[in-house]
Motif scaffolding. Structure first.
Motif, mmCIF file in Angstrom:
data_model
loop_
_atom_site.group_PDB
_atom_site.id
_atom_site.type_symbol
_atom_site.label_atom_id
_atom_site.label_comp_id
_atom_site.label_asym_id
_atom_site.label_seq_id
_atom_site.Cartn_x
_atom_site.Cartn_y
_atom_site.Cartn_z
ATOM 1 N N TYR A 50 0.830 -1.235 -0.027
ATOM 2 C CA TYR A 50 0.143 0.050 0.003
ATOM 3 C C TYR A 50 1.102 1.189 -0.074
ATOM 4 N N ASP A 51 0.362 2.372 -0.481
ATOM 5 C CA ASP A 51 0.784 3.728 -0.314
ATOM 6 C C ASP A 51 0.400 4.231 0.735
ATOM 7 N N VAL A 52 0.962 4.556 1.704
ATOM 8 C CA VAL A 52 0.430 5.118 3.001
ATOM 9 C C VAL A 52 0.689 6.495 3.401
ATOM 10 N N ASP B 83 -4.141 -0.070 -5.767
ATOM 11 C CA ASP B 83 -4.839 -0.464 -6.848
ATOM 12 C C ASP B 83 -6.397 0.077 -6.835
ATOM 13 N N GLN B 84 -6.394 1.282 -6.172
ATOM 14 C CA GLN B 84 -7.728 1.919 -5.958
ATOM 15 C C GLN B 84 -8.402 1.314 -4.748
ATOM 16 N N GLU B 85 -7.894 0.590 -3.933
ATOM 17 C CA GLU B 85 -8.352 -0.091 -2.818
ATOM 18 C C GLU B 85 -8.012 0.812 -1.678
ATOM 19 N N LEU B 86 -8.907 1.398 -1.132
ATOM 20 C CA LEU B 86 -8.872 2.568 -0.097
ATOM 21 C C LEU B 86 -8.993 1.966 1.188
ATOM 22 N N THR C 93 -15.269 4.111 2.322
ATOM 23 C CA THR C 93 -14.790 2.602 2.163
ATOM 24 C C THR C 93 -15.085 1.623 3.093
ATOM 25 N N ASN C 94 -15.280 0.660 2.514
ATOM 26 C CA ASN C 94 -15.585 -0.768 3.546
ATOM 27 C C ASN C 94 -14.301 -0.975 4.429
#
Length: 256
Positions: free
Chosen positions: A26-28, A42-45, A69-70
């Motif tokens: 992840y980019d954090v 990949d667009q997952e937040l 986001t979930n």
């Protein structure tokens, strides 16, 4: 002499949490639009709220993040408590019920470890209710077994009137009015299928076994019955109206 425990702050949680999600690809980033930690892959937040303990404020913050986001976690330092305790299990249930993930951070001498207790997931309420089917049935049975409402909701450190105790009162009133009886005769008088178990267990010490299959009310039972005037009065009248019709001829008779 043992050194003092290092005082922790919410910011101490950031580095180990960031490192964990970075290792997962992840980019954090910290403090993004009022959120403590935001990670994207990949667009997952993924959003993480940091606090020193589980609290209502933390859960409110986290559930607000679910608008975005979930994938929302709460992260806290690993607490010093028994993880098999009811308190901890109840806390985890609440977090799961809110469909949040839970992260624990353990601080070591020169390092910190991140443990994902569980990930965010949909809460299956139907499945949860199925698992609690026995407890639900027990609650309905308890309510059906009570004659009336003799407890005040919210009471603490007070005696609670249960269906079991009402059953004991009924049996005691039968024995007080009709003298020593067998479980069979008591059941015919309406004391129910648990009569023999109640007499044998004798939880309150209200009954004495005077011979095989025959029981009488004890002195303790006579004295303590008067602590429940409403139920005593009700069952006393019921027993007086029905006793003569149901007694077995082979019971040890006589009024007490």
């Amino acid at each position: 002499m043992q050194g003092k425990e290092t005082k922790r702050y919410e910011v101490d949680l950031y580095k180990p949490v960031k490192e964990y999600f970075t290792q997962q690809g992840y980019d954090v980033h910290g403090e993004v639009n009022e959120c403590d930690v935001a990670a994207v892959r990949d667009q997952e937040l993924v959003l993480i709220e940091l606090k020193l303990s589980l609290s209502i404020d933390l859960l409110i913050q986290a559930t607000k993040r679910q608008r975005l986001t979930n994938e929302v976690y709460v992260a806290i330092p690993r607490p010093k408590l028994n993880f098999r305790s009811k308190k901890w299990k109840d806390s985890c249930h609440l977090v799961r019920r809110l469909e949040l993930g839970l992260i624990l951070v353990s601080f070591l001498e020169n390092d910190a470890q991140v443990e994902i207790v569980f990930h965010p997931a949909s809460f299956d309420r139907k499945k949860s209710m199925q698992r609690s089917k026995k407890k639900r049935n027990a609650m309905l049975t308890e309510m059906e077994g009570r004659l009336g409402d003799y407890n005040i909701g919210g009471s603490c450190q007070t005696k609670i009137m249960t269906a079991y105790k009402e059953n004991c009162i009924h049996i005691a009133c039968c024995l007080l009015e009709s003298g020593p009886l067998s479980p069979k005769s008591l059941r015919k008088m309406g004391t129910g299928e648990k009569t023999l178990t109640i007499l044998n267990k004798n939880y309150y010490g209200w009954f004495d076994k005077i011979q095989r299959g025959i029981y009488m009310i004890s002195d303790i039972g006579k004295n303590e019955l008067h602590e429940f005037p409403d139920l005593f009065s009700y069952y006393h009248e019921v027993v007086r109206e029905t006793a003569s019709a149901y007694l077995d001829i082979d019971d040890v008779g006589g009024n007490m």
